[in-house]
Design a protein around this motif. Structure first.
Motif, PDB file in Angstrom:
ATOM      1  N   ALA A   1      -1.145 -28.675  13.656  1.00  0.00           N
ATOM      2  CA  ALA A   1      -1.896 -27.512  14.123  1.00  0.00           C
ATOM      3  C   ALA A   1      -2.018 -26.509  12.994  1.00  0.00           C
ATOM      4  O   ALA A   1      -1.169 -26.468  12.087  1.00  0.00           O
ATOM      5  N   VAL A   2      -3.091 -25.711  13.038  1.00  0.00           N
ATOM      6  CA  VAL A   2      -3.342 -24.696  12.020  1.00  0.00           C
ATOM      7  C   VAL A   2      -3.668 -23.391  12.731  1.00  0.00           C
ATOM      8  O   VAL A   2      -4.469 -23.372  13.681  1.00  0.00           O
ATOM      9  N   TYR A   3      -3.046 -22.297  12.267  1.00  0.00           N
ATOM     10  CA  TYR A   3      -3.369 -20.972  12.814  1.00  0.00           C
ATOM     11  C   TYR A   3      -3.992 -20.126  11.717  1.00  0.00           C
ATOM     12  O   TYR A   3      -3.364 -19.870  10.683  1.00  0.00           O
ATOM     13  N   LEU A   4      -5.231 -19.686  11.956  1.00  0.00           N
ATOM     14  CA  LEU A   4      -5.934 -18.823  11.019  1.00  0.00           C
ATOM     15  C   LEU A   4      -5.647 -17.382  11.386  1.00  0.00           C
ATOM     16  O   LEU A   4      -6.115 -16.884  12.411  1.00  0.00           O
ATOM     17  N   ALA A   5      -4.866 -16.716  10.562  1.00  0.00           N
ATOM     18  CA  ALA A   5      -4.462 -15.347  10.831  1.00  0.00           C
ATOM     19  C   ALA A   5      -4.893 -14.437   9.697  1.00  0.00           C
ATOM     20  O   ALA A   5      -4.155 -13.551   9.261  1.00  0.00           O
ATOM     21  N   VAL A   6      -6.112 -14.664   9.223  1.00  0.00           N
ATOM     22  CA  VAL A   6      -6.624 -13.875   8.096  1.00  0.00           C
ATOM     23  C   VAL A   6      -7.165 -12.545   8.618  1.00  0.00           C
ATOM     24  O   VAL A   6      -7.484 -12.400   9.796  1.00  0.00           O
ATOM     25  N   GLY A   7      -7.259 -11.573   7.742  1.00  0.00           N
ATOM     26  CA  GLY A   7      -7.747 -10.261   8.123  1.00  0.00           C
ATOM     27  C   GLY A   7      -9.241 -10.272   8.375  1.00  0.00           C
ATOM     28  O   GLY A   7      -9.949 -11.258   8.129  1.00  0.00           O
ATOM     29  N   ALA A   8      -9.745  -9.149   8.835  1.00  0.00           N
ATOM     30  CA  ALA A   8     -11.158  -9.043   9.207  1.00  0.00           C
ATOM     31  C   ALA A   8     -12.075  -9.298   8.017  1.00  0.00           C
ATOM     32  O   ALA A   8     -13.138  -9.898   8.144  1.00  0.00           O
TER      33      ALA A   8
ATOM     34  N   ARG B   1       0.897 -14.974  20.841  1.00  0.00           N
ATOM     35  CA  ARG B   1       0.114 -15.725  21.835  1.00  0.00           C
ATOM     36  C   ARG B   1      -0.423 -17.021  21.228  1.00  0.00           C
ATOM     37  O   ARG B   1      -0.463 -18.059  21.898  1.00  0.00           O
ATOM     38  N   ALA B   2      -0.823 -16.959  19.962  1.00  0.00           N
ATOM     39  CA  ALA B   2      -1.295 -18.171  19.298  1.00  0.00           C
ATOM     40  C   ALA B   2      -0.163 -19.179  19.132  1.00  0.00           C
ATOM     41  O   ALA B   2      -0.357 -20.393  19.317  1.00  0.00           O
ATOM     42  N   ALA B   3       1.034 -18.696  18.808  1.00  0.00           N
ATOM     43  CA  ALA B   3       2.184 -19.602  18.658  1.00  0.00           C
ATOM     44  C   ALA B   3       2.475 -20.321  19.965  1.00  0.00           C
ATOM     45  O   ALA B   3       2.798 -21.520  19.978  1.00  0.00           O
ATOM     46  N   LEU B   4       2.368 -19.594  21.083  1.00  0.00           N
ATOM     47  CA  LEU B   4       2.591 -20.229  22.381  1.00  0.00           C
ATOM     48  C   LEU B   4       1.540 -21.295  22.649  1.00  0.00           C
ATOM     49  O   LEU B   4       1.861 -22.396  23.127  1.00  0.00           O
ATOM     50  N   SER B   5       0.284 -21.001  22.319  1.00  0.00           N
ATOM     51  CA  SER B   5      -0.767 -21.997  22.523  1.00  0.00           C
ATOM     52  C   SER B   5      -0.550 -23.219  21.649  1.00  0.00           C
ATOM     53  O   SER B   5      -0.766 -24.365  22.075  1.00  0.00           O
ATOM     54  N   ILE B   6      -0.122 -22.985  20.413  1.00  0.00           N
ATOM     55  CA  ILE B   6       0.132 -24.110  19.505  1.00  0.00           C
ATOM     56  C   ILE B   6       1.252 -24.995  20.044  1.00  0.00           C
ATOM     57  O   ILE B   6       1.156 -26.231  20.034  1.00  0.00           O
ATOM     58  N   GLU B   7       2.318 -24.382  20.526  1.00  0.00           N
ATOM     59  CA  GLU B   7       3.420 -25.157  21.094  1.00  0.00           C
ATOM     60  C   GLU B   7       2.942 -25.983  22.283  1.00  0.00           C
ATOM     61  O   GLU B   7       3.278 -27.160  22.427  1.00  0.00           O
TER      62      GLU B   7
END
Length: 781
Positions: A201-208, A262-268
């Protein structure tokens, strides 16, 4: 037959109780920081606990305490909101966490990539690493923190960022700095699709500013879309935070951390192949269900730090934390001694009641909880959701009776009292002398007849003078059976009542007792009822009523008048017409409290009943004025100068009447029986039927022994029955040392033992006690 609470009913009851709802500040915080608990700890100078509370919700307290945008402050109920961020910083500065465990569980095999080292990515990395996933964090810059690095050094030093984020390395997170990621790999960057192949899984947490290069946030053809709830994209295994959707402002730091969580929970969930959407309510900020009053009206300005750059000193933090109102509900517990006594609140009580009713084997530990409630309804009145513990307890009593699990000691004495009132010793149903029908029917109730029988006679004379064809009905309305959960006895009583009223022509019923009023109103709606006090208000004071001369009385409304405003108003008009000044108690009218008679609390839990009475009589120093015989007698028994409204109407010396103690239990029976006897003789010129044989037994009882009998709920007639039985059958024995006789008898469910000796034609009582057991054999003298 009454039914058990089922699981749905239990859950509905538990949901009605809002005590466990978080305070508004916690609900408004996207990370749900326990501000109430944190403030309580800091207020006591316990920064270690404050830090532990803080770290349950957020991983970087030293950073957050310096930059928190405090979305909780607008909903703070204080006159000026608590400085939460400053308290968070104080916890980070002065608190110490327990040593970390050296035991490390084996990491999970799944690998997760986090793109972006700002607060959203850092939080996601922290949460996933804590759950033992292998996490690799890619940051395009040379240090972690993202946009935090642009903040002034005096606001957020880089050293604080480095120290706080160092925890990630200790948790096993691999941090790759100067490692940008884009859709297509360029010089010094990684390809998003390459990460997609390499990681689960990949989480994109880049700024605006960086989000545009990923072409997220639109439904146009060829662009990736993001679910605003789960943060999952339409590309399998790729998730994106709020900045990608334009949902988060540039300095919404706590919201960015919430996105990462919230993204971490979805990834799990994605990795575990379970629903991404189930049970996602109340993630992020929401409106709390906790209903609490506004903050204190006295202005309490925010504590300012003497050295703003270094934040609060411990003393300054303690002062500011002390401003927290510690928001909670407990509206019902604060006004109800019963709910307070058992140390919890309705949500937990409902569960205890349910467990008590459904237990198959083991101790039924909630019996006392169930039987101690006065069933008065005050809890429902003050509860924001109208949760009525009285209704819960009443249903539970009915179930316990049906199951055969109701302890006899809880209500037997009250039921025997009701039985006496519905026996030939007291019951009477008559038309007015010379009348063939009754247009009105006076029903004084059993307790007024027991407490002040002379007033019943005076009221009946007044009514016959003011109205035509006024009959009289003496008996108990059945309230004790209703309160005790004895539906069988209660229905028998209602049936007998209804039959007697019908036999008298279904007249208008005039009621002196507010408990009787509610029994008729709720269970016999076809009967036309009117309060005696409304009738006095309409037809005027009796002749000779003495004026109060401006004396002050505090009115106690019986709990069964809670929603009977016309009755309450009539009482107050009468009292003012008599020349008294009225002081309202803090809890009156719809918020009035019970005297402990209701629900038979006084019998099921005497210690609690005493506390209830003492709390009530301490509410005002003035003489109390009430219109319930039991309220008056209970208050006076505890030394409170108390008057019944009829004392004002008929007594020439109300001042002296306020000191009168109510009659004892045996005397209450005697008063009812003699009232019937006098009324029959004086009004209808009739005589009572012959006495029972045991009533001819004459007793000599000292005051000490009489008080002991009162405390043990033993009546004179109980003693008479034991002695009559012993003397008639010879089933008794003489004690060798004292020469006194000891005998026992079980006329009801209770076995009575009496120690006595003959004295001429009477018997001297030396002692008596009772218990609930079967006696296998008798010993003769």
């Amino acid at each position: 037959m009454p039914t058990l609470l089922d699981q749905k009913e239990l859950h509905d009851l538990e949901a009605q109780c809002i005590q466990e709802c978080p305070p508004p500040c916690t609900a408004a915080c996207p990370l749900h920081v326990d501000v109430r608990g944190l403030s309580a700890a800091v207020g006591q100078g316990d920064f270690d606990t404050g830090l532990q509370i803080l770290k349950k919700s957020l991983p970087f307290p030293g950073i957050v305490g310096r930059i928190c945008d405090q979305p909780c402050r607008p909903v703070c109920r204080r006159d000026e909101a608590i400085a939460i961020a400053a308290l968070e910083r104080a916890c980070a500065d002065y608190g110490q966490m327990p040593p970390e465990s050296t035991l490390k569980a084996a990491p999970r095999k799944q690998r997760i990539a986090i793109v972006g080292g700002g607060l959203s990515g850092l939080t996601a990395a922290f949460d996933l690493a804590r759950k033992r996933y292998t996490v690799v964090l890619f940051e395009a810059r040379g240090s972690l923190g993202g946009s935090l690095g642009s903040l002034p050094e005096d606001r957020l030093p880089q050293a604080v960022i480095d120290a706080e984020t160092a925890v990630l390395a200790r948790m096993g997170v691999e941090v790759r700095l100067n490692a940008g990621v884009s859709v297509t790999a360029g010089l010094g960057s990684h390809s998003l699709w390459q990460l997609q192949r390499e990681f689960q899984a990949v989480y994109l947490a880049v700024g605006a500013q960086s989000a545009a290069r990923f072409s997220f946030g639109s439904n146009h053809h060829g662009r990736i879309t993001v679910d605003p709830v789960t943060y999952a994209t339409d590309q399998a295994g790729i998730f994106a935070g709020g900045h990608m959707l334009g949902q988060i402002g540039p300095e919404a730091y706590v919201a960015a951390m919430s996105d990462g969580r919230r993204a971490a929970l979805s990834i799990e969930r994605y990795i575990q192949r379970v629903s991404l959407t189930a049970a996602r309510a109340n993630e992020g900020p929401y409106e709390s269900c906790l209903n609490i009053p506004d903050g204190e009206s006295i202005a309490t300005p925010v504590t300012l730090a003497a050295d703003e750059a270094n934040g609060y000193t411990p003393e300054e933090a303690g002062r500011e934390a002390g401003r927290c109102l510690q928001c909670e509900c407990l509206e019902c517990v604060q006004v109800c001694e019963y709910l307070k006594r058992f140390g919890s609140y309705p949500k937990k009580y409902a569960r205890q009641v349910y467990n008590n009713l459904t237990i198959v084997m083991g101790t039924r530990s909630a019996n006392k909880l169930i039987n101690s409630c006065s069933l008065c309804g005050l809890c429902a009145e003050v509860c924001p959701t109208n949760l009525d513990m009285g209704a819960v307890c009443k249903q539970a009593r009915q179930v316990m009776v049906a199951q055969g699990h109701m302890p006899p000691s809880a209500h037997d004495f009250a039921l025997r009292d009701m039985q006496f009132s519905n026996s030939n010793r007291f019951t009477l149903a008559r038309h007015q002398p010379g009348a063939q029908t009754s247009d009105y029917l006076f029903f004084p109730g059993c307790q007024l007849s027991a407490s002040a029988p002379e007033h019943v006679e005076q009221v009946y004379a007044y009514l016959r003078d003011k109205l035509d064809n006024v009959g009289l009905l003496l008996r108990c309305c059945g309230a004790p059976a209703d309160w005790a959960g004895r539906s069988d006895l209660f229905q028998e009583s209602l049936s007998a009542l209804s039959g007697q009223i019908a036999a008298l022509g279904n007249p208008h019923l005039i009621l002196a007792c507010s408990s009787c009023y509610q029994i008729f109103k709720q269970n016999l709606p076809h009967v036309d009822i009117i309060s005696l006090w409304e009738l006095y208000d309409r037809y005027g004071l009796p002749e000779g009523a003495v004026q109060g001369g401006g004396r002050v009385v505090a009115i106690h409304d019986p709990c069964t008048t809670r929603y009977e405003k016309p009755m309450q108003d009539s009482v107050r008009r009468l009292v003012e017409r008599l020349g008294y000044q009225i002081e309202e108690l803090p809890l009156s009218r719809e918020k009035t409290t019970c005297c402990s008679y209701g629900g038979v609390m006084w019998l099921a839990n005497p210690d609690l009943a005493q506390a209830v009475i003492e709390q009530r009589i301490a509410a005002n120093d003035a003489d109390y004025l009430t219109y319930c015989a039991m309220c008056r007698d209970f208050f006076s028994a505890h030394g409170k100068r108390s008057l019944h409204l009829l004392d004002l109407l008929f007594e020439s010396d109300a001042e002296g009447r306020a000191l009168r103690r109510g009659p004892g239990y045996s005397q209450r029976h005697e008063n009812r029986a003699r009232l019937k006897q006098r009324l029959l003789k004086q009004v209808w010129d009739e005589n009572m039927a012959e006495k029972e044989q045991y009533e001819n037994i004459h007793l000599i009882i000292s005051e000490d022994v009489r008080q002991r009998l009162e405390d043990r709920l033993i009546l004179v007639e109980d003693l008479q029955q034991v002695i009559e039985y012993a003397e008639r059958t010879g089933r008794k024995f003489r004690q060798p040392k004292t020469g006194r006789i000891l005998a026992h008898h079980r006329p009801t469910r209770v076995t009575y033992w009496v120690e006595y000796e003959p004295s001429g034609e009477a018997f001297v009582i030396h002692n008596a006690y009772s218990h609930r057991m079967e006696i296998g054999e008798d010993v003769k003298s």
